[in-house]
Design an enzyme around this catalytic site. Structure first.
Site, short mmCIF file in Angstrom:
data_model
loop_
_atom_site.label_atom_id
_atom_site.label_comp_id
_atom_site.label_asym_id
_atom_site.label_seq_id
_atom_site.Cartn_x
_atom_site.Cartn_y
_atom_site.Cartn_z
N ASP A 69 0.81 -1.23 0.00
CA ASP A 69 0.00 0.00 0.00
C ASP A 69 0.84 1.28 0.00
O ASP A 69 1.99 1.29 0.42
CB ASP A 69 -0.89 0.04 1.25
N ASP A 70 0.18 2.35 -0.45
CA ASP A 70 0.58 3.76 -0.25
C ASP A 70 1.59 4.30 -1.25
O ASP A 70 1.98 5.45 -1.16
CB ASP A 70 1.12 4.01 1.16
N HIS B 67 -5.86 9.57 -0.54
CA HIS B 67 -5.49 8.92 0.73
C HIS B 67 -5.77 9.84 1.93
O HIS B 67 -4.92 10.04 2.81
CB HIS B 67 -4.01 8.52 0.73
N HIS C 32 3.83 -2.02 3.19
CA HIS C 32 3.77 -0.67 2.63
C HIS C 32 5.11 -0.31 1.97
O HIS C 32 6.17 -0.62 2.51
CB HIS C 32 3.47 0.37 3.73
#
Length: 245
Positions: free
Chosen positions: A56-57, A111, A202
């Site tokens: 993620d991210d 986000h 992440h």
């Protein structure tokens, strides 16, 4: 029919309890009370000995290229839940993710942590903008959505249905955004490891080790070795759908 005055306190209590349950469900990332939610791969995928690594991210120009090199070295696949405005900033990096055989999925446009408080139109605007942006960057329309921190509300599900998206959370996460001890993160991910698991890491907003290394870069090699030793095979979330219909 008019509710008798004596029943109103009970009706109000039920209404409040109902809202509290829905609120709790939205704040529990792995909950499926407010709509379908992937916390593991489909049974057919698990039967094939498949497992999914989700990241993620990103994309992050300082971390993602090294993550991709590690995945290449171990012949592993991953699903990258990318923030769409980052994908627009680093389109070549996002395209490289796909070129190397991985998947790019929807992790929202910006986000922002207020997403669980959005109404229907707000969810639609955020997700649709991300869908369009990621499709333009990679040429492939995302099939999965993961909200920031996994938080949502009951209004998300109809938006997912309209956009043809599946909600995906995880089986297990390493808390690598706050835990700088790579061994502790690895232990969380490997606990009760089995086919069908969806693991969460992440490649941005990530904690660093004492040596200043992003945790994911220290965790991935031993994680992938353990997955191989367990005779499991990494696949993208989309690949796990093969033979599941």
């Amino acid at each position: 029919m008019v509710i008798q005055p004596g029943i109103w306190p009970w009706a109000l209590a039920v209404l409040i309890a109902d809202h509290l349950v829905l609120t709790f469900a939205g704040l529990w990332p792995r909950c499926s009370w407010v709509g379908s939610n992937w916390t593991s791969l489909p049974p057919a995928s698990a039967a094939r000995g498949e497992i999914a690594i989700t990241i993620d991210d990103g994309p992050d120009p300082d971390i993602t290229p090294a993550v991709l090199d590690i995945l290449d070295h171990y012949h592993a696949k991953a699903t990258f839940f990318c923030i769409a405005d980052k994908a627009q900033r680093y389109p070549d990096l996002c395209r490289d993710i796909v070129k190397r055989g991985h998947a790019v999925e929807n992790h929202s446009m910006h986000h922002q942590y207020h997403l669980p408080f959005l109404l229907l139109n707000g969810w639609m605007a955020e997700l649709n903008a991300a869908q369009d942006a990621l499709t333009k960057v990679t040429g492939i329309r995302p099939r999965f959505f993961r909200p920031p921190v996994g938080l949502r509300n009951p209004l998300l599900d109809p938006v997912l249905n309209r956009l043809g998206l599946k909600l995906a959370s995880w089986t297990r996460r390493g808390f690598d955004t706050i835990e700088g001890n790579s061994q502790a993160v690895l232990a969380k991910l490997l606990k009760d490891l089995k086919a069908g698991d969806i693991l969460l890491l992440h490649d941005s907003n990530v904690a660093v080790t004492e040596s200043g290394q992003p945790v994911i870069l220290e965790v991935l090699p031993p994680l992938l070795k353990a997955i191989s030793a367990a005779r499991l095979r990494t696949v993208t979330l989309s690949e796990s759908l093969e033979g599941s219909d």
